[in-house]
Scaffold this active site. Structure first.
Site, PDB file in Angstrom:
ATOM      1  N   ASP A   1       0.837  -1.198   0.000  1.00  0.00           N
ATOM      2  CA  ASP A   1       0.000   0.000   0.000  1.00  0.00           C
ATOM      3  C   ASP A   1       0.872   1.248   0.000  1.00  0.00           C
ATOM      4  O   ASP A   1       2.026   1.224   0.457  1.00  0.00           O
ATOM      5  CB  ASP A   1      -0.904   0.022   1.231  1.00  0.00           C
ATOM      6  N   LYS A   2       0.314   2.337  -0.468  1.00  0.00           N
ATOM      7  CA  LYS A   2       1.039   3.603  -0.563  1.00  0.00           C
ATOM      8  C   LYS A   2       1.771   3.945   0.732  1.00  0.00           C
ATOM      9  O   LYS A   2       2.932   4.350   0.718  1.00  0.00           O
ATOM     10  CB  LYS A   2       0.055   4.722  -0.923  1.00  0.00           C
TER      11      LYS A   2
END
Length: 334
Positions: free
Chosen positions: A139-140
Protein backbone atom coordinates in the site's frame (compact mmCIF):
# COMPACT_ATOMS: atom_id res chain seq x y z
CA UNK A 1 -20.88 -1.29 -25.95
CA UNK A 2 -22.92 -2.26 -22.88
CA UNK A 3 -26.69 -2.56 -23.19
CA UNK A 4 -29.09 -2.71 -20.25
CA UNK A 5 -32.86 -2.58 -19.76
CA UNK A 6 -34.21 -0.50 -16.88
CA UNK A 7 -36.30 -2.31 -14.28
CA UNK A 8 -39.18 -1.26 -12.03
CA UNK A 9 -36.74 0.26 -9.52
CA UNK A 10 -35.46 2.67 -12.18
CA UNK A 11 -38.77 4.53 -12.60
CA UNK A 12 -38.32 8.15 -11.57
CA UNK A 13 -34.66 7.64 -10.59
CA UNK A 14 -31.69 9.67 -11.78
CA UNK A 15 -29.74 8.02 -14.58
CA UNK A 16 -26.35 8.25 -12.81
CA UNK A 17 -27.81 7.00 -9.54
CA UNK A 18 -29.46 3.93 -11.04
CA UNK A 19 -26.41 3.02 -13.12
CA UNK A 20 -24.09 3.33 -10.10
CA UNK A 21 -26.19 0.71 -8.31
CA UNK A 22 -25.77 -1.82 -11.11
CA UNK A 23 -22.92 -3.86 -9.64
CA UNK A 24 -22.23 -5.69 -12.89
CA UNK A 25 -20.94 -2.43 -14.37
CA UNK A 26 -18.29 -1.92 -11.69
CA UNK A 27 -18.22 1.85 -12.35
CA UNK A 28 -18.30 4.62 -9.77
CA UNK A 29 -20.97 7.31 -9.86
CA UNK A 30 -18.35 9.96 -10.69
CA UNK A 31 -17.08 7.89 -13.61
CA UNK A 32 -20.64 7.37 -14.89
CA UNK A 33 -21.37 11.08 -14.65
CA UNK A 34 -18.28 11.78 -16.78
CA UNK A 35 -19.37 9.23 -19.38
CA UNK A 36 -22.84 10.78 -19.54
CA UNK A 37 -21.46 14.30 -20.02
CA UNK A 38 -19.08 12.97 -22.69
CA UNK A 39 -22.11 11.71 -24.68
CA UNK A 40 -21.24 8.06 -24.07
CA UNK A 41 -24.69 7.09 -22.78
CA UNK A 42 -27.92 6.80 -24.78
CA UNK A 43 -31.51 6.08 -23.76
CA UNK A 44 -33.64 4.38 -26.44
CA UNK A 45 -31.13 5.50 -29.04
CA UNK A 46 -30.96 9.16 -27.92
CA UNK A 47 -27.75 10.50 -26.40
CA UNK A 48 -28.15 11.84 -22.86
CA UNK A 49 -25.80 14.48 -21.48
CA UNK A 50 -27.34 15.18 -18.07
CA UNK A 51 -26.66 12.78 -15.17
CA UNK A 52 -29.92 13.86 -13.50
CA UNK A 53 -32.00 12.58 -16.42
CA UNK A 54 -35.03 10.76 -14.97
CA UNK A 55 -35.59 7.19 -16.06
CA UNK A 56 -38.73 5.20 -16.78
CA UNK A 57 -39.38 1.45 -16.89
CA UNK A 58 -38.21 -0.68 -19.85
CA UNK A 59 -35.77 1.88 -21.27
CA UNK A 60 -32.84 0.57 -23.29
CA UNK A 61 -29.63 2.05 -21.90
CA UNK A 62 -26.49 1.93 -24.05
CA UNK A 63 -23.08 2.76 -22.61
CA UNK A 64 -20.04 3.18 -24.83
CA UNK A 65 -16.81 2.71 -22.90
CA UNK A 66 -13.75 4.34 -24.48
CA UNK A 67 -10.88 2.01 -25.28
CA UNK A 68 -8.38 1.75 -22.48
CA UNK A 69 -5.02 3.27 -23.31
CA UNK A 70 -1.90 2.31 -21.46
CA UNK A 71 0.34 5.25 -20.59
CA UNK A 72 3.99 4.33 -20.67
CA UNK A 73 5.54 5.64 -17.45
CA UNK A 74 8.47 8.01 -17.79
CA UNK A 75 11.59 7.66 -15.72
CA UNK A 76 11.88 10.07 -12.80
CA UNK A 77 14.91 10.63 -10.59
CA UNK A 78 13.29 9.53 -7.35
CA UNK A 79 15.66 8.20 -4.65
CA UNK A 80 15.48 4.44 -4.03
CA UNK A 81 16.63 2.67 -0.87
CA UNK A 82 18.17 -0.38 -2.57
CA UNK A 83 19.10 -3.26 -0.28
CA UNK A 84 20.38 -5.65 -2.96
CA UNK A 85 20.70 -5.67 -6.75
CA UNK A 86 22.05 -8.00 -9.41
CA UNK A 87 21.30 -8.67 -13.07
CA UNK A 88 17.92 -10.21 -12.23
CA UNK A 89 16.40 -8.56 -9.18
CA UNK A 90 16.26 -5.38 -7.16
CA UNK A 91 15.35 -5.65 -3.49
CA UNK A 92 14.43 -2.33 -1.96
CA UNK A 93 13.07 -0.77 1.19
CA UNK A 94 9.94 1.13 0.10
CA UNK A 95 9.33 4.40 1.87
CA UNK A 96 5.98 5.72 3.06
CA UNK A 97 3.82 7.91 0.81
CA UNK A 98 5.08 6.12 -2.31
CA UNK A 99 2.57 4.56 -4.71
CA UNK A 100 3.94 1.41 -6.36
CA UNK A 101 2.63 1.86 -9.91
CA UNK A 102 0.87 4.60 -11.89
CA UNK A 103 -2.91 4.72 -11.77
CA UNK A 104 -5.85 7.07 -11.37
CA UNK A 105 -4.66 10.17 -9.52
CA UNK A 106 -1.04 8.97 -9.42
CA UNK A 107 0.37 8.99 -12.94
CA UNK A 108 3.78 10.26 -11.84
CA UNK A 109 5.98 10.11 -8.76
CA UNK A 110 5.54 6.35 -8.32
CA UNK A 111 7.96 3.54 -7.59
CA UNK A 112 7.66 2.44 -11.22
CA UNK A 113 8.75 5.89 -12.42
CA UNK A 114 11.79 5.62 -10.16
CA UNK A 115 12.57 2.10 -11.41
CA UNK A 116 12.31 3.12 -15.07
CA UNK A 117 14.84 5.87 -14.39
CA UNK A 118 17.14 3.48 -12.52
CA UNK A 119 16.97 0.53 -14.94
CA UNK A 120 16.17 2.12 -18.27
CA UNK A 121 14.78 -0.05 -21.06
CA UNK A 122 15.95 -3.29 -19.44
CA UNK A 123 13.05 -3.33 -16.99
CA UNK A 124 10.66 -6.24 -17.47
CA UNK A 125 7.37 -5.50 -19.16
CA UNK A 126 5.59 -8.71 -18.30
CA UNK A 127 3.65 -6.93 -15.55
CA UNK A 128 2.03 -4.64 -18.12
CA UNK A 129 2.94 -1.21 -19.44
CA UNK A 130 2.10 0.50 -16.17
CA UNK A 131 3.62 -2.20 -13.94
CA UNK A 132 7.01 -3.10 -15.42
CA UNK A 133 8.94 -5.37 -13.09
CA UNK A 134 6.28 -5.37 -10.39
CA UNK A 135 5.44 -8.83 -9.03
CA UNK A 136 3.83 -7.71 -5.76
CA UNK A 137 2.90 -4.44 -4.14
CA UNK A 138 2.62 -2.60 -0.85
CA UNK A 139 0.00 0.00 0.00
CA UNK A 140 1.04 3.60 -0.56
CA UNK A 141 1.70 4.20 3.13
CA UNK A 142 3.06 0.77 4.02
CA UNK A 143 6.84 0.64 4.22
CA UNK A 144 9.30 -2.21 3.85
CA UNK A 145 10.87 -4.89 1.68
CA UNK A 146 9.88 -5.35 -1.95
CA UNK A 147 11.48 -7.33 -4.76
CA UNK A 148 11.36 -6.19 -8.39
CA UNK A 149 12.14 -8.23 -11.52
CA UNK A 150 14.65 -6.79 -13.99
CA UNK A 151 13.89 -9.15 -16.88
CA UNK A 152 11.12 -11.39 -18.19
CA UNK A 153 12.66 -14.64 -16.95
CA UNK A 154 12.86 -13.31 -13.41
CA UNK A 155 9.37 -11.81 -13.57
CA UNK A 156 7.89 -15.15 -14.59
CA UNK A 157 9.54 -17.14 -11.81
CA UNK A 158 8.95 -14.58 -9.06
CA UNK A 159 5.31 -14.21 -10.11
CA UNK A 160 4.86 -17.97 -9.76
CA UNK A 161 6.30 -17.85 -6.24
CA UNK A 162 3.93 -15.08 -5.20
CA UNK A 163 0.99 -16.84 -6.86
CA UNK A 164 1.85 -19.94 -4.82
CA UNK A 165 1.44 -17.80 -1.65
CA UNK A 166 4.24 -19.67 0.06
CA UNK A 167 2.43 -23.00 0.09
CA UNK A 168 5.64 -24.65 -1.12
CA UNK A 169 7.41 -23.24 1.92
CA UNK A 170 9.80 -20.96 -0.01
CA UNK A 171 8.16 -17.55 -0.22
CA UNK A 172 7.59 -15.90 3.15
CA UNK A 173 6.29 -12.40 3.87
CA UNK A 174 6.41 -11.09 7.42
CA UNK A 175 5.02 -7.74 8.56
CA UNK A 176 5.21 -5.81 11.82
CA UNK A 177 2.04 -3.96 12.83
CA UNK A 178 1.12 -1.77 15.78
CA UNK A 179 -2.52 -2.43 16.64
CA UNK A 180 -4.98 -1.12 19.19
CA UNK A 181 -5.71 -3.33 22.19
CA UNK A 182 -4.53 -6.85 22.92
CA UNK A 183 -5.34 -9.59 20.39
CA UNK A 184 -6.50 -12.76 22.11
CA UNK A 185 -5.25 -15.38 21.70
CA UNK A 186 -1.79 -13.92 21.16
CA UNK A 187 -0.94 -16.43 18.46
CA UNK A 188 -3.65 -17.25 15.94
CA UNK A 189 -4.77 -17.43 12.32
CA UNK A 190 -7.41 -15.30 10.63
CA UNK A 191 -8.97 -17.21 7.76
CA UNK A 192 -11.68 -14.94 6.35
CA UNK A 193 -12.42 -14.12 2.67
CA UNK A 194 -12.20 -10.52 1.48
CA UNK A 195 -14.24 -8.63 -1.11
CA UNK A 196 -14.75 -5.07 -2.30
CA UNK A 197 -16.91 -2.82 -0.18
CA UNK A 198 -20.30 -2.07 -1.75
CA UNK A 199 -19.98 1.52 -0.54
CA UNK A 200 -16.36 2.32 -1.42
CA UNK A 201 -14.62 0.31 -4.14
CA UNK A 202 -11.18 1.34 -2.83
CA UNK A 203 -11.80 -0.52 0.43
CA UNK A 204 -12.11 -4.19 1.30
CA UNK A 205 -14.44 -5.96 3.73
CA UNK A 206 -14.75 -9.44 5.17
CA UNK A 207 -17.26 -11.32 3.00
CA UNK A 208 -19.71 -12.71 5.56
CA UNK A 209 -21.75 -14.52 2.91
CA UNK A 210 -20.89 -16.09 -0.47
CA UNK A 211 -20.00 -13.48 -3.10
CA UNK A 212 -18.68 -13.80 -6.64
CA UNK A 213 -15.85 -11.36 -5.92
CA UNK A 214 -14.81 -12.88 -2.57
CA UNK A 215 -11.23 -14.14 -2.36
CA UNK A 216 -9.91 -16.34 0.41
CA UNK A 217 -7.38 -14.63 2.65
CA UNK A 218 -5.25 -16.05 5.46
CA UNK A 219 -3.20 -14.06 7.98
CA UNK A 220 -1.15 -15.64 10.78
CA UNK A 221 -0.32 -13.27 13.64
CA UNK A 222 1.86 -13.49 16.76
CA UNK A 223 1.95 -11.10 19.71
CA UNK A 224 5.43 -9.58 20.10
CA UNK A 225 4.94 -6.87 22.72
CA UNK A 226 2.10 -5.23 24.62
CA UNK A 227 1.88 -1.71 25.97
CA UNK A 228 -0.08 -1.34 29.21
CA UNK A 229 -1.73 1.83 30.43
CA UNK A 230 -0.16 3.40 33.53
CA UNK A 231 1.27 0.07 34.70
CA UNK A 232 -2.22 -1.40 34.91
CA UNK A 233 -3.63 -4.52 33.32
CA UNK A 234 -5.29 -2.44 30.61
CA UNK A 235 -3.39 -2.97 27.35
CA UNK A 236 -3.62 0.08 25.13
CA UNK A 237 -1.80 -1.29 22.08
CA UNK A 238 0.24 -4.26 20.89
CA UNK A 239 3.06 -4.93 18.48
CA UNK A 240 2.23 -7.99 16.38
CA UNK A 241 4.01 -9.94 13.69
CA UNK A 242 1.85 -10.94 10.74
CA UNK A 243 2.74 -13.60 8.20
CA UNK A 244 0.73 -13.64 5.00
CA UNK A 245 -0.41 -16.85 3.39
CA UNK A 246 -2.24 -14.81 0.75
CA UNK A 247 -1.65 -11.30 -0.52
CA UNK A 248 -5.01 -9.58 -0.83
CA UNK A 249 -5.43 -5.81 -0.96
CA UNK A 250 -5.45 -4.33 2.58
CA UNK A 251 -5.45 -7.88 3.98
CA UNK A 252 -3.72 -7.26 7.32
CA UNK A 253 -5.58 -3.99 7.87
CA UNK A 254 -9.01 -5.53 7.26
CA UNK A 255 -8.35 -8.77 9.15
CA UNK A 256 -7.01 -7.03 12.26
CA UNK A 257 -9.88 -4.55 12.20
CA UNK A 258 -12.42 -7.36 11.92
CA UNK A 259 -11.14 -9.02 15.11
CA UNK A 260 -11.34 -5.67 16.91
CA UNK A 261 -7.72 -4.52 16.68
CA UNK A 262 -7.24 -2.02 13.83
CA UNK A 263 -3.81 -0.63 13.07
CA UNK A 264 -2.77 2.55 14.83
CA UNK A 265 -2.98 5.44 12.36
CA UNK A 266 -5.24 3.63 9.89
CA UNK A 267 -7.66 6.34 8.77
CA UNK A 268 -9.59 3.97 6.48
CA UNK A 269 -10.31 1.16 8.92
CA UNK A 270 -9.42 2.47 12.38
CA UNK A 271 -11.33 5.72 12.83
CA UNK A 272 -13.47 4.13 15.55
CA UNK A 273 -10.47 4.57 17.88
CA UNK A 274 -10.39 8.38 17.53
CA UNK A 275 -12.11 8.81 20.90
CA UNK A 276 -9.49 6.58 22.55
CA UNK A 277 -6.72 8.81 21.20
CA UNK A 278 -8.43 11.94 22.54
CA UNK A 279 -8.31 10.52 26.08
CA UNK A 280 -4.55 9.89 26.02
CA UNK A 281 -1.96 12.00 27.77
CA UNK A 282 0.65 14.13 26.06
CA UNK A 283 3.02 13.67 24.33
CA UNK A 284 1.60 10.32 23.14
CA UNK A 285 -1.66 11.92 22.00
CA UNK A 286 0.13 14.39 19.73
CA UNK A 287 2.55 11.74 18.41
CA UNK A 288 -0.35 9.47 17.39
CA UNK A 289 -2.40 12.30 15.87
CA UNK A 290 0.58 13.44 13.79
CA UNK A 291 1.41 9.92 12.58
CA UNK A 292 0.21 10.17 8.95
CA UNK A 293 -0.32 6.52 8.02
CA UNK A 294 -1.15 3.00 9.14
CA UNK A 295 1.56 1.54 11.41
CA UNK A 296 2.51 -1.33 9.11
CA UNK A 297 5.96 -2.37 7.91
CA UNK A 298 6.94 -5.25 5.60
CA UNK A 299 9.89 -6.36 7.69
CA UNK A 300 11.05 -9.60 6.09
CA UNK A 301 10.85 -11.23 2.65
CA UNK A 302 12.17 -14.66 1.65
CA UNK A 303 12.18 -15.98 -1.94
CA UNK A 304 14.14 -18.28 -4.26
CA UNK A 305 16.40 -16.47 -6.68
CA UNK A 306 15.11 -17.26 -10.21
CA UNK A 307 18.59 -17.81 -11.69
CA UNK A 308 20.68 -19.25 -8.86
CA UNK A 309 17.92 -21.09 -6.93
CA UNK A 310 19.45 -19.65 -3.77
CA UNK A 311 16.99 -18.97 -0.94
CA UNK A 312 17.36 -15.29 -0.11
CA UNK A 313 16.03 -13.49 2.96
CA UNK A 314 16.00 -9.72 3.43
CA UNK A 315 15.09 -7.94 6.66
CA UNK A 316 14.66 -4.24 7.41
CA UNK A 317 14.31 -2.34 10.68
CA UNK A 318 11.26 -0.25 11.46
CA UNK A 319 11.37 3.16 9.76
CA UNK A 320 12.11 6.12 12.01
CA UNK A 321 8.52 7.39 12.20
CA UNK A 322 7.12 4.02 13.25
CA UNK A 323 10.02 3.41 15.66
CA UNK A 324 9.26 6.75 17.37
CA UNK A 325 5.62 5.74 17.64
CA UNK A 326 6.49 2.41 19.24
CA UNK A 327 8.89 4.10 21.67
CA UNK A 328 6.15 6.52 22.68
CA UNK A 329 3.88 3.59 23.57
CA UNK A 330 6.70 2.03 25.60
CA UNK A 331 6.79 5.02 27.95
CA UNK A 332 5.21 4.19 31.30
CA UNK A 333 3.09 7.32 31.53
CA UNK A 334 0.44 6.64 28.90
Amino acid sequence: MIKMLTDDHAHGRRLDQWLAQQRTLGLSRNRLQSLIRERMVAINGEQITKPRFKLARDCEVEIRLPSATEITPRGEDIPLDIIYEDNDVIVLNKSANLVVHPGHGNWTGTLVNALVHHCGESLSGIGGVRRPGIVHRLDKNTTGVMVVAKNDHTHYHLSRQFADHGRSGILKRTYTALVWGLPSPGNSTIDLPLARSHYDKTRRVVAKEPRADARYAITHYTLMEKFAKNDTATVLASLVQCRLETGRTHQIRVHMTYIGHPLVGDKDYGNVFKTKVNRLKEPLKTIICSFPRQALHAQRLTFKHPSTDKIMTFTTVLPDDMQRLVEAFREKEI
